[in-house]
Design an enzyme around this catalytic site. Structure first.
Site, PDB file in Angstrom:
ATOM      1  N   TRP A   1       0.847  -1.191   0.000  1.00  0.00           N
ATOM      2  CA  TRP A   1       0.000   0.000   0.000  1.00  0.00           C
ATOM      3  C   TRP A   1       0.894   1.257   0.000  1.00  0.00           C
ATOM      4  O   TRP A   1       1.881   1.310   0.728  1.00  0.00           O
ATOM      5  CB  TRP A   1      -0.918   0.007   1.236  1.00  0.00           C
ATOM      6  CG  TRP A   1      -1.705   1.279   1.330  1.00  0.00           C
ATOM      7  CD1 TRP A   1      -2.807   1.605   0.606  1.00  0.00           C
ATOM      8  CD2 TRP A   1      -1.414   2.405   2.155  1.00  0.00           C
ATOM      9  NE1 TRP A   1      -3.235   2.868   0.926  1.00  0.00           N
ATOM     10  CE2 TRP A   1      -2.391   3.391   1.882  1.00  0.00           C
ATOM     11  CE3 TRP A   1      -0.421   2.692   3.099  1.00  0.00           C
ATOM     12  CZ2 TRP A   1      -2.411   4.630   2.516  1.00  0.00           C
ATOM     13  CZ3 TRP A   1      -0.444   3.928   3.729  1.00  0.00           C
ATOM     14  CH2 TRP A   1      -1.439   4.885   3.436  1.00  0.00           C
TER      15      TRP A   1
ATOM     16  N   LYS B   1     -15.842   7.517  -9.092  1.00  0.00           N
ATOM     17  CA  LYS B   1     -14.620   6.873  -8.595  1.00  0.00           C
ATOM     18  C   LYS B   1     -15.073   5.658  -7.786  1.00  0.00           C
ATOM     19  O   LYS B   1     -15.655   5.808  -6.711  1.00  0.00           O
ATOM     20  CB  LYS B   1     -13.837   7.857  -7.718  1.00  0.00           C
ATOM     21  CG  LYS B   1     -12.610   7.245  -7.051  1.00  0.00           C
ATOM     22  CD  LYS B   1     -11.886   8.308  -6.229  1.00  0.00           C
ATOM     23  CE  LYS B   1     -10.729   7.740  -5.434  1.00  0.00           C
ATOM     24  NZ  LYS B   1     -10.127   8.737  -4.538  1.00  0.00           N
TER      25      LYS B   1
ATOM     26  N   CYS C   1     -10.304   2.242  -8.275  1.00  0.00           N
ATOM     27  CA  CYS C   1      -9.387   2.556  -7.196  1.00  0.00           C
ATOM     28  C   CYS C   1      -9.511   1.419  -6.202  1.00  0.00           C
ATOM     29  O   CYS C   1     -10.571   0.825  -6.050  1.00  0.00           O
ATOM     30  CB  CYS C   1      -9.854   3.881  -6.568  1.00  0.00           C
ATOM     31  SG  CYS C   1      -9.042   4.318  -5.028  1.00  0.00           S
TER      32      CYS C   1
ATOM     33  N   ASP D   1     -15.507  12.879  -2.643  1.00  0.00           N
ATOM     34  CA  ASP D   1     -14.982  11.567  -2.238  1.00  0.00           C
ATOM     35  C   ASP D   1     -15.809  11.011  -1.083  1.00  0.00           C
ATOM     36  O   ASP D   1     -16.961  11.410  -0.861  1.00  0.00           O
ATOM     37  CB  ASP D   1     -13.488  11.711  -1.885  1.00  0.00           C
ATOM     38  CG  ASP D   1     -12.708  10.434  -2.139  1.00  0.00           C
ATOM     39  OD1 ASP D   1     -12.803   9.521  -1.302  1.00  0.00           O
ATOM     40  OD2 ASP D   1     -12.014  10.327  -3.175  1.00  0.00           O
TER      41      ASP D   1
ATOM     42  N   ASP E   1     -14.215   2.736  -5.572  1.00  0.00           N
ATOM     43  CA  ASP E   1     -13.124   2.364  -4.665  1.00  0.00           C
ATOM     44  C   ASP E   1     -13.345   0.957  -4.121  1.00  0.00           C
ATOM     45  O   ASP E   1     -14.445   0.381  -4.226  1.00  0.00           O
ATOM     46  CB  ASP E   1     -13.089   3.387  -3.515  1.00  0.00           C
ATOM     47  CG  ASP E   1     -11.729   3.505  -2.850  1.00  0.00           C
ATOM     48  OD1 ASP E   1     -10.872   2.632  -3.090  1.00  0.00           O
ATOM     49  OD2 ASP E   1     -11.526   4.474  -2.083  1.00  0.00           O
ATOM     50  N   MET E   2     -12.343   0.391  -3.489  1.00  0.00           N
ATOM     51  CA  MET E   2     -12.430  -0.962  -2.906  1.00  0.00           C
ATOM     52  C   MET E   2     -11.305  -1.043  -1.888  1.00  0.00           C
ATOM     53  O   MET E   2     -10.148  -1.170  -2.257  1.00  0.00           O
ATOM     54  CB  MET E   2     -12.203  -1.953  -4.045  1.00  0.00           C
ATOM     55  CG  MET E   2     -12.630  -3.364  -3.829  1.00  0.00           C
ATOM     56  SD  MET E   2     -11.411  -4.303  -2.930  1.00  0.00           S
ATOM     57  CE  MET E   2     -12.072  -5.916  -3.070  1.00  0.00           C
TER      58      MET E   2
ATOM     59  N   ASP F   1      -2.402   5.786  -3.179  1.00  0.00           N
ATOM     60  CA  ASP F   1      -2.793   6.733  -2.137  1.00  0.00           C
ATOM     61  C   ASP F   1      -1.622   7.605  -1.732  1.00  0.00           C
ATOM     62  O   ASP F   1      -1.786   8.576  -1.001  1.00  0.00           O
ATOM     63  CB  ASP F   1      -3.312   5.979  -0.906  1.00  0.00           C
ATOM     64  CG  ASP F   1      -4.811   5.743  -1.008  1.00  0.00           C
ATOM     65  OD1 ASP F   1      -5.434   6.281  -1.944  1.00  0.00           O
ATOM     66  OD2 ASP F   1      -5.356   5.020  -0.166  1.00  0.00           O
TER      67      ASP F   1
END
Ligand code: DGJ
Length: 962
Positions: free
Chosen positions: A393, A675, A725, A565, A677-678, A747
Site C-alpha cells: 500500500w 470513482k 481505485c 470523495d 473504490d475498494m 494513495d
C-alpha cells in the site's frame, strides 16, 4: 514476431519458437531435436547414433560396457591402433556435414553428394594431417546402406506426414514486424514466399524445404512427408545418411525423450511432465487426476473471438479484419473433456492474446483445480530474469528484477484483487536484466483483477516454463457433465508481447493496445477534465456549503470538475459506518445530491462522486437487513479490514441489489464521473446459497460479479467516466482498464514516491490510465515537500488533477495553477497518445526521466526529476530517444526554475525571472539530442526540468501542422 508450435507424434502441442520474425518457409522441426538429451549409443541398438553401425564399425559390439561408455572405449582403442583413422574420419565428416546442413542454415534441398563428402574428408585430413601424418587416399564410401523407400515411410514419419497432410504439422502465429500491414501482401513484401497462408497463420509443414524462388511443393501427400526434403534419396548414398540419422532421432524411445524434456505449449500433470502444468483437475467419478490431452483439430477465424456468456473483460477490435484467431482443440478421448486454446493475433500490434476454454462433454462431473490462460516453454538459456511490479500500500508497482534459479518462482495474489503487493504483469528477459533500448523481452499481462499467479519454473535442463492465469490457490471450479448447466469454464485473456529492442518497445506496444483496444471505446483519446478531489482537502469533514465553496474556489484556477470523495452517504463521518447505505447523508447534504450537484454545476464545474459498492459496514442499514450478504463462514469470526466487510458479489441477488442502488444515485443528479473504490482484501471466501462442492469458486465468482456490475453500469451510463481505485493502486490491472479508462495510481501522492510508482506502473500501463493529482505539502503520507512545479509536472504525466483545498489559494497560487492547467491542456494530447520513452530509472539511479514522442515524431515533451540529490555530483546529460535523427528540433525549457545558487557563497537564491538550464531556446538536430543529450542541473531533492521539443525547418519554423 513469430510464434510457432507443432503437433508431435503423440499429439502433444510442442512449442518451437517465440522471437523475432523468421521466414515461414523454414522448417522448424530441427528445433525439437537439437537440445534433446538422447542416449548416446554408438552401436545403434537405439538408432540414435546409427552412423557408426552404418559405416561397418562393428567392433563396438564386442565392447562389453554400458552404451554410453562404448564410444569412449572404442575411440581409445582406435587411437592406440596403427593409425587407421578411416572410420573415425568418416564418422566425423558425416556428422559435421549433417550438423552443418541441419543446424547452420545449409540448403537441405540440395543433394549432399559423395563428392561433397570426399571433399569434406579431404578437409578433415588436411586439418588433421599435421598431427596424424596420414597421407592415405580417401577411403571408399560405404555402399551398402540399408535404404529403400519403405524406410522413409516408416511409422513415425508416416504419422508426421499424415498430420502435415491435413495441414497442421506446425503452426505459427506471427506478425510482420515493422511493417504496417500484416496481410499476405505485407509478408510477401518482407521477402517471404507468396504462400497460401491463412490470415496470419502459416503451416510450416506444408512448405518444409521450400525456398524463395523454388516452386513450393504444395500440400504434402501423406506418403511423401516433409522429411523427404531433408536429403535427396535418389542415387546418393550419403543423402541416405541424412535420412537414417533423421529417422533415428525421430524414433527416440519415449522413455528417453518423454514429455519432461520437451518444450510444450500446454501440459498436463501426472503423465511424465514434472514441471508446473497448465491445468489440473479431478474426475468426480473415481477421484483420478490424470488427463493427458491430444490434439484433435484446429481452425482459423478472421476476427477476434469474444467470450460468450461471461462478464470477463477482453481486448476488443473495431473491425473483424484487425485480428485473426487460431483455435486449437485438445481432447481427452477417455473423459471427453475438451480444451480450446485461443491464439489471437492483433494485426496492427505486435501482440498475441491467449486464453483457454474447458468444456466437459463427458457424462461425469469434473473439478478443475487449475487452469492457465497461457503457458510458454522457453528453451535453455544461460540464465533467465523476471521483472515484476511489486510493493505494498502506498508504494505500488516497484520494479523488481530477479535472476531465476532452478525451481519455481511465483508472483501471485490471494487477496481477491490483483493487489498492491504484486501485479499481473511480468517480463522475462534471457541472459540479462532487461534494458530499455536493447535485448530481448517477453511480456505477459493478464486481463484479470482477481487472484492470479505467474509461475516461472526453471527446469533441470535450464529451460523456463511460464504459466499465467487465475491463481490455483483457493480456486476450484466444478464442471458439470455434458447434461448439466455449467459445463464450460473460460480463462481470462493474457496479452503476450515480444520485443528484441528492450523493455521500452515492449511497454510501447502494451500501451498502444491498452489505450486503443482495451479501455472503453467512448473514452479512448479523450483527455479527462482537470478535477479536484475532496479527499485530502477535507476527508470526512464537510457539508453542502463546504463543497460549494471548494467548487467556486477551484473554478478560479480553471479546474473543470469536482469529485466528492468518501463521506457523503448514510451516516458516514469516519470509516466505521454506512458502507452499503447509498443515499445522501441528510445532515451534511440537506439539499440532497441533486441540490449539491446543481450548485457545483452552477459554479461552472462538472460533478463526480465516490462509491465503494463491494463493501458493507456492520453499522449500516444494509448489514442489519442482510447480515448474510457479506463473505463469512457461519459460526466463525468475521475478519474486518478498515472496519468493513466484503459483500458477497458471488451472489447474483447481492450484485443486482447493489446495481440498483448505484443506478439510482447516478439517475438522481447530473453525475459525470464515478470513482469506484475498494478498500480491503477478501477473507472468509465462503458464500451462502452456493453448494459445498462449489465453494472453491467464490473468489472467481466474486470478480465476475464485480465485472458484471461494471459492465451493466458502464453500458447504461456510457457518458459517465469511471475511475477505479482500491486503497490507491491495489487493483491497477488490465481487467479494470476494460471498464474504467483510468485508475487511481496510489494513495501516496508525495512527488518523490510517485516518481517510482508511476515509473513502475508505466512498464505495462499507459500514462493516460494513471490517476495523478497534485496534493498539499508537507505531504500527508510522507511529510515531504516538493515544489508546485514538480508536483504539477508529475501529475501531468497522468490524468492530472488536485487533492488540494482551493479555499486557501491566494492570488499567486491561483495564477500558478492556472498556468499548469493551461500547460496540461496544451500537452495532454501528446501525453495521452504519444509513445513513452523512459530515460532514467529511479530504480537504478537517483533520478527519473522520461519523454513522450508524438507518433509522427515531430513533437516531444521531456520530463526529468530528481529523487535525492547528492551534493557535488553532476547529472549525466539526458540523451533523448524516439525522435528523428535527420530532423532539426527546437528545444525550449518549460516552467523554468526560480531557484538559483549564489556562486560566491553557495546560498540558495530566488530569481523570479526564471532560471534556465540552457537558455530559452536551442535548435539542434535529433541526432545530437539523442547522442550528446541535454544538460540537466538539479539543485535540491525533488527538483525537476521539462523540455518541449518540436521539429523545425532550417529557418526555425515549426514543421508541425496543427
Ligand atoms: C482510498 C482511496 O484511495 C482514497 O483516494 C480515498 O478515496 C479513500 N479511499 C476514501 O475512503
Amino acid at each position: 514476431m513469430t510464434y510457432a508450435f507443432r503437433v508431435d507424434d503423440d499429439k502433444n502441442l510442442e512449442h518451437l519458437y517465440w522471437g523475432p520474425k523468421i521466414p515461414n518457409y523454414d522448417d522448424l522441426l530441427y528445433l525439437t531435436k537439437s537440445h534433446v538429451a538422447g542416449p548416446f549409443d554408438p552401436v545403434g541398438s537405439v538408432p540414435a547414433i546409427s552412423v557408426a553401425k552404418l559405416l561397418g564399425l562393428n567392433e563396438l559390439t564386442g565392447i562389453d560396457t554400458g552404451a554410453a561408455d562404448k564410444w569412449k572405449v572404442f575411440t581409445k582403442q582406435k587411437d592406440a591402433e596403427d593409425g587407421d583413422t578411416r572410420g573415425r574420419r568418416l564418422e566425423n565428416a558425416s556428422w559435421r556435414l549433417w550438423n552443418m546442413e541441419r543446424h547452420t542454415g545449409g540448403d537441405l534441398s540440395v543433394d549432399v553428394s559423395e563428392s561433397k563428402l570426399r571433399s569434406s574428408l579431404k578437409m578433415d585430413r588436411h586439418a588433421s594431417s599435421a598431427s596424424s601424418r596420414d597421407n592415405s587416399p580417401p577411403p571408399p564410401l560405404p555402399s551398402s546402406l540399408p535404404l529403400d523407400a519403405s524406410f522413409l515411410d516408416s511409422d513415425s514419419d508416416q504419422k508426421l506426414s499424415n498430420i502435415s497432410g491435413k495441414g497442421h504439422a506446425t503452426r505459427t502465429v506471427e506478425r510482420a514486424q515493422g511493417s504496417l500491414g500484416t496481410d499476405n501482401t505485407a509478408r510477401t513484401a518482407v521477402g517471404m514466399l507468396p504462400v497460401k497462408s491463412v490470415g496470419d497463420f502459416t503451416d510450416f509443414g506444408k512448405y518444409a524445404g521450400a525456398r524463395p524462388g523454388v516452386t513450393s511443393p504444395g500440400p504434402t501427400s501423406p506418403a511423401l512427408g516433409p522429411r523427404r526434403e531433408l536429403g535427396t534419396v535418389t542415387g546418393s548414398s550419403f543423402g541416405d545418411i541424412h535420412g537414417v540419422v533423421e529417422m533415428a532421432w525421430q524414433n527416440l524411445d519415449s522413455t528417453h525423450v518423454g514429455k519432461n524434456t520437451k518444450l510444450l505449449e500446454w501440459s498436463d500433470s501426472g503423465t511424465g511432465d514434472y514441471r508446473e502444468p497448465s491445468f489440473k483437475l479431478r474426475f468426480q467419478k473415481d477421484g483420478s487426476a490424470i488427463c493427458p490431452l491430444q490434439f484433435k483439430n484446429h481452425s482459423v477465424v478472421h476476427r477476434k473471438l469474444m467470450m460468450p456468456s461471461t462478464s470477463l473483460p477482453t481486448v476488443y477490435t473495431d473491425s473483424p479484419e484487425e485480428a485473426s484467431t487460431l483455435i486449437i482443440e485438445m481432447e481427452d478421448p477417455v473423459s471427453k473433456l475438451k480444451f480450446m486454446l485461443y491464439y489471437t493475433v492483433m494485426h496492427d500490434y505486435d501482440i498475441i492474446i491467449r486464453r483457454t476454454t474447458v468444456i466437459n462433454e463427458g457424462s461425469d462431473p469434473v473439478v478443475l483445480e487449475h487452469l492457465s490462460s497461457g503457458m510458454v516453454d522457453f528453451d535453455a538459456e544461460h540464465s533467465y530474469y523476471v521483472t515484476q511490479l511489486s510493493g505494498g500500500w502506498a508504494r505500488e508497482r516497484q520494479v523488481v528484477t530477479r535472476k531465476l534459479e532452478d525451481g519455481v518462482t511465483v508472483v501471485k495474489s490471494v487477496r481477491g484483487t490483483s493487489s498492491h503487493q504484486f501485479n499481473p504483469f511480468v517480463v522475462v528477459s534471457p541472459d540479462r536484466e532487461p534494458s530499455e533500448d536493447d535485448g530481448e523481452c517477453f511480456g505477459f499481462c493478464l486481463v484479470y483483477s482477481g487472484n492470479f499467479s505467474v509461475t516461472a519454473e526453471v527446469s533441470e535442463y535450464k529451460r523456463l516454463r511460464m504459466n499465467i492465469g487465475i491463481n490455483q490457490e483457493m480456486f476450484s471450479w466444478r464442471l458439470d457433465s455434458v447434461h448439466g448447466e455449467n459445463n464450460i469454464f473460460y480463462s481470462p485473456e493474457v496479452i503476450m508481447s515480444y520485443s528484441k529492442t528492450g523493455l521500452g518497445t515492449l511497454s510501447r506496444d502494451m500501451h498502444r493496445l491498452i489505450r486503443e483496444r482495451l479501455v472503453p471505446r467512448q473514452w479512448r483519446y479523450k483527455v479527462p477534465p482537470v478535477l479536484l478531489n475532496t479527499w485530502e482537502a477535507v476527508y470526512f469533514d464537510f457539508k453542502h456549503e463546504t463543497i460549494v465553496d471548494i467548487a467556486v474556489a477551484a473554478k478560479k484556477a480553471n479546474v473543470e470538475m469536482l469529485v466528492l470523495d468518501d463521506g457523503w452517504f448514510g451516516k458516514r463521518n469516519d470509516t466505521t459506518t454506512s458502507l452499503g447505505d447509498w443515499y445522501p447523508n441528510r445532515e451534511k447534504l440537506p439539499y440532497g445530491l441533486n441540490g449539491l450537484v446543481r450548485a457545483v454545476n452552477e459554479a461552472g464545474l462538472k460533478f463526480g462522486i465516490w462509491i465503494e459498492p463491494e463493501m458493507v459496514s456492520m453499522d449500516s442499514d444494509l448489514y442489519r437487513a442482510h447480515p448474510d450478504w457479506c463473505l463469512f463462514v457461519p459460526q466463525r469470526k468475521h475478519t474486518l479490514g478498515r472496519n468493513q466487510l466484503v459483500l458477497d458479489f458471488a451472489r447474483k441477488e447481492v450484485v443486482d441489489y447493489m446495481y440498483k442502488q448505484i443506478e439510482k444515485i447516478l439517475n438522481s443528479a447530473n453525475i459525470e464521473y464515478v470513482k469506484w473504490d475498494m478498500n480491503r482484501h477478501l477473507t472468509e471466501m465462503f458464500s451462502r446459497n452456493i453448494p459445498a462442492e462449489r465453494q472453491g469458486e467464490i473468489s472467481h465468482r466474486f470478480i465476475l460479479g464485480v465485472y458484471s456490475m461494471f459492465k451493466r453500469l458502464t453500458t447504461k451510463f456510457k457518458e459517465v467516466r469511471f475511475e477505479s481505485c482500491s486503497g490507491g493502486g491495489g487493483r491497477f490491472d488490465a481487467g479494470m482498464l476494460a471498464f474504467t479508462s483510468q485508475i487511481w495510481t496510489s494513495d501516496n501522492t508525495d512527488a518523490m514516491s510517485r516518481m517510482n510508482i508511476q515509473y513502475g506502473t508505466s512498464l505495462a500501463y499507459p500514462l493516460s490510465t494513471m490517476g495523478a493529482h497534485v496534493s498539499v505539502v508537507p505531504n500527508h503520507q510522507t511529510g515531504r515537500s516538493a515544489t508546485m512545479k514538480t508536483r504539477s509536472l508529475l501529475a501531468m504525466c497522468g490524468t492530472f488533477g488536485y487533492e488540494l483545498d482551493p479555499r486557501v489559494w491566494d492570488g499567486d497560487t491561483i495564477e500558478e495553477i492556472q498556468g499548469y492547467v493551461k500547460l496540461f491542456k496544451r500537452l495532454s494530447n501528446l501525453i495521452y497518445e504519444g509513445d513513452l520513452y523512459r530515460l532514467w530509472s529511479p530504480f537504478r539511479t537517483t533520478s527519473m526521466a522520461w519523454m513522450v514522442v508524438s507518433r509522427d515524431q515531430l513533437r516531444a515533451i521531456v520530463f526529468a526529476f530528481k529523487v535525492t540529490r547528492e551534493v557535488g555530483r553532476l547529472e549525466p546529460r539526458l540523451k533523448l530517444r524516439g525522435i528523428r535523427e535527420d530532423l532539426l528540433y527546437c528545444v525550449e525549457e518549460l516552467c523554468p526554475g526560480t531557484v538559483t545558487m549564489n556562486p560566491q557563497n553557495g546560498a540558495i537564491m530566488h530569481d523570479p525571472r526564471g532560471v534556465y538550464q540552457i537558455g530559452k531556446r536551442i535548435d539542434v538536430s535529433g541526432r545530437t539530442l539523442m547522442s550528446a543529450g541535454l544538460p540537466v542541473k538539479f539543485l535540491f531533492d525533488g527538483d525537476s526540468v521539462c523540455y518541449e521539443v518540436n521539429a523545425v525547418d532550417k529557418n526555425g519554423i515549426s514543421l508541425i501542422r496543427l
